[in-house]
Design an enzyme around this catalytic site. Structure first.
Site, mmCIF file in Angstrom:
data_model
loop_
_atom_site.group_PDB
_atom_site.id
_atom_site.type_symbol
_atom_site.label_atom_id
_atom_site.label_comp_id
_atom_site.label_asym_id
_atom_site.label_seq_id
_atom_site.Cartn_x
_atom_site.Cartn_y
_atom_site.Cartn_z
ATOM 1 N N CYS A 247 55.932 39.112 85.789
ATOM 2 C CA CYS A 247 54.688 39.819 86.087
ATOM 3 C C CYS A 247 55.028 41.295 86.188
ATOM 4 O O CYS A 247 55.691 41.728 87.137
ATOM 5 C CB CYS A 247 54.069 39.300 87.384
ATOM 6 S SG CYS A 247 52.567 40.174 87.852
ATOM 7 N N HIS A 276 52.870 38.067 82.618
ATOM 8 C CA HIS A 276 51.657 38.697 83.125
ATOM 9 C C HIS A 276 51.781 40.186 82.827
ATOM 10 O O HIS A 276 52.636 40.868 83.405
ATOM 11 C CB HIS A 276 51.515 38.512 84.628
ATOM 12 C CG HIS A 276 51.183 37.120 85.047
ATOM 13 N ND1 HIS A 276 51.027 36.773 86.380
ATOM 14 C CD2 HIS A 276 50.965 35.993 84.342
ATOM 15 C CE1 HIS A 276 50.737 35.481 86.462
ATOM 16 N NE2 HIS A 276 50.700 34.990 85.231
ATOM 17 N N ASP A 322 46.357 40.701 83.707
ATOM 18 C CA ASP A 322 46.281 40.306 85.107
ATOM 19 C C ASP A 322 45.289 41.206 85.820
ATOM 20 O O ASP A 322 44.373 41.743 85.195
ATOM 21 C CB ASP A 322 47.674 40.368 85.736
ATOM 22 C CG ASP A 322 47.853 39.397 86.887
ATOM 23 O OD1 ASP A 322 46.855 38.801 87.324
ATOM 24 O OD2 ASP A 322 48.992 39.238 87.349
ATOM 25 N N HIS A 323 45.487 41.396 87.090
ATOM 26 C CA HIS A 323 44.514 42.100 87.927
ATOM 27 C C HIS A 323 43.996 43.369 87.271
ATOM 28 O O HIS A 323 44.771 44.172 86.758
ATOM 29 C CB HIS A 323 45.130 42.472 89.274
ATOM 30 C CG HIS A 323 45.764 41.331 89.970
ATOM 31 N ND1 HIS A 323 46.770 41.479 90.887
ATOM 32 C CD2 HIS A 323 45.545 39.991 89.883
ATOM 33 C CE1 HIS A 323 47.144 40.309 91.347
ATOM 34 N NE2 HIS A 323 46.423 39.381 90.746
#
Length: 361
Positions: A247, A276, A322-323
């Site tokens: 990530c 990610h 991702d976010h």
């Protein structure tokens, strides 16, 4: 050259305002990264529920090959005698998932909190909002953080913050009181030694997610913070089925981590079946950060170099954005809106296309 297996995390028809039809309309996206959110942690995932999820995704014209997450029961992390029962259940879940074409399981080994932010709706200058971590708001009492998350999650159950788990937070802190980093690593090796032969038999790769943020909080140990930690975990079981989710945002939250170098090392060793790809923005020299859009110019991570590291190694594994921000009036699950993650996918594909065409000259 390789093509990216681009995915989009989905929380199910019941709990996600985003539909599979909307995900299918994002160009270059054919994977859904899903899970069963109604199965208690530690229980075997029933075949009929896996089959129903698989059919739902495939009926929408998409694929389900990555699960995020099959959570690890705390008794395994703590090292209690009851862990063997939960490990056997985990092995049975791996077997059941393999029957429905699952190739990768993303999981983590973080005690109590799967991730931590101090603000779920930090306002940016452009009017959008994101999740943020600021030390000044980190309370001594974890109950304050829990209450803040509950009160600011817009009614959504956030992954890693399930109500039934947080309801017994005091018991969990007492249970983890004697678990330091060395003990947590010992318990992780016990878990991996037990499950990896099952993974090898049924061709399902484990992909451990980094600690988020990659530092100790509330006295709880962290064991996947950087490349050194990854080498220790890699050495726990010499199998490509013992792997990592890289990530970029979680690892990038520590400015000392060279994320492209981490990618080059562990993708080259075939230990990173899942990526990610996201960006973050440092707010000060103390390491406070907030999530950002995926663009390099708006964040603190060089997404071009991150994607170039993957491209140079001809990466053909699974990847997802991702976010991101909540934009254009969207006010759904914090960090997991439709629009900004879709824009992130387009940016990642754009970088990849440029790298492909540049290497072909």
């Amino acid at each position: 050259m390789s093509d990216l297996k681009m995915g989009f995390r989905w929380f199910g028809e019941k709990d996600d305002p985003i539909t599979l039809q909307q995900i299918r309309q994002i160009p270059g996206t054919d994977q859904v990264v899903g899970a069963l959110f109604d199965v208690p942690v530690g229980d075997v995932w029933p075949k009929e529920k896996i089959a129903a999820l698989k059919k739902q995704v495939e009926d929408a014209g998409l694929k389900l090959e990555v699960i995020e997450s099959v959570n690890i029961h705390d008794d395994i992390k703590i090292g209690l005698p009851s862990r063997d029962k939960y490990i056997e259940n985990y092995k049975e879940t791996i077997k059941n998932l393999s029957e429905y074409g699952i190739k990768v399981i993303c999981y983590n080994f973080m005690p109590i909190f799967d991730w931590l932010r101090t603000n779920l709706h930090y306002q940016l200058k452009d009017g959008s909002n994101v999740m943020a971590f600021q030390h000044q708001y980190l309370k001594d009492d974890p109950h304050d953080i829990i209450d803040s998350v509950r009160n600011n999650s817009e009614g959504y159950v956030l992954p890693g913050w399930e109500p039934e788990r947080l309801a017994e937070i005091e018991r969990l802190f007492k249970a983890y009181a004697d678990v330091d980093a060395a003990k947590l690593r010992e318990n992780m090796k016990y878990f991996l030694d037990a499950i990896i032969p099952t993974c090898e038999k049924y061709d399902v790769r484990m992909a451990m997610h980094p600690d988020d943020p990659p530092r100790e909080l509330f006295g709880l140990p962290r064991v996947y913070k950087n490349a050194e930690d990854m080498r220790v975990i890699e050495g726990m079981h010499e199998s490509r089925y013992n792997g990592f989710t890289i990530c970029t945002g979680s690892l990038g939250e520590n400015p000392d981590n060279d994320v492209p170098a981490i990618i080059r090392e562990f993708v080259k060793k075939d230990r990173a079946p899942f990526i990610h790809a996201r960006n973050i923005k440092f707010m000060n020299k103390e390491g406070d950060f907030h999530e950002s859009d995926h663009l390099s110019k708006d964040g603190s991570l060089d997404m071009y170099e991150i994607m170039k590291a993957l491209h140079d190694l001809d990466y053909d594994g699974y990847i997802r954005p991702d976010h991101g921000r909540n934009i254009w009036g969207e006010n759904g699950r914090p960090g997991y809106g439709l629009y900004d993650r879709a824009l992130g996918i387009m940016y990642l594909h754009g970088l990849w296309e440029a790298l492909e065409k540049g290497s072909a000259k």
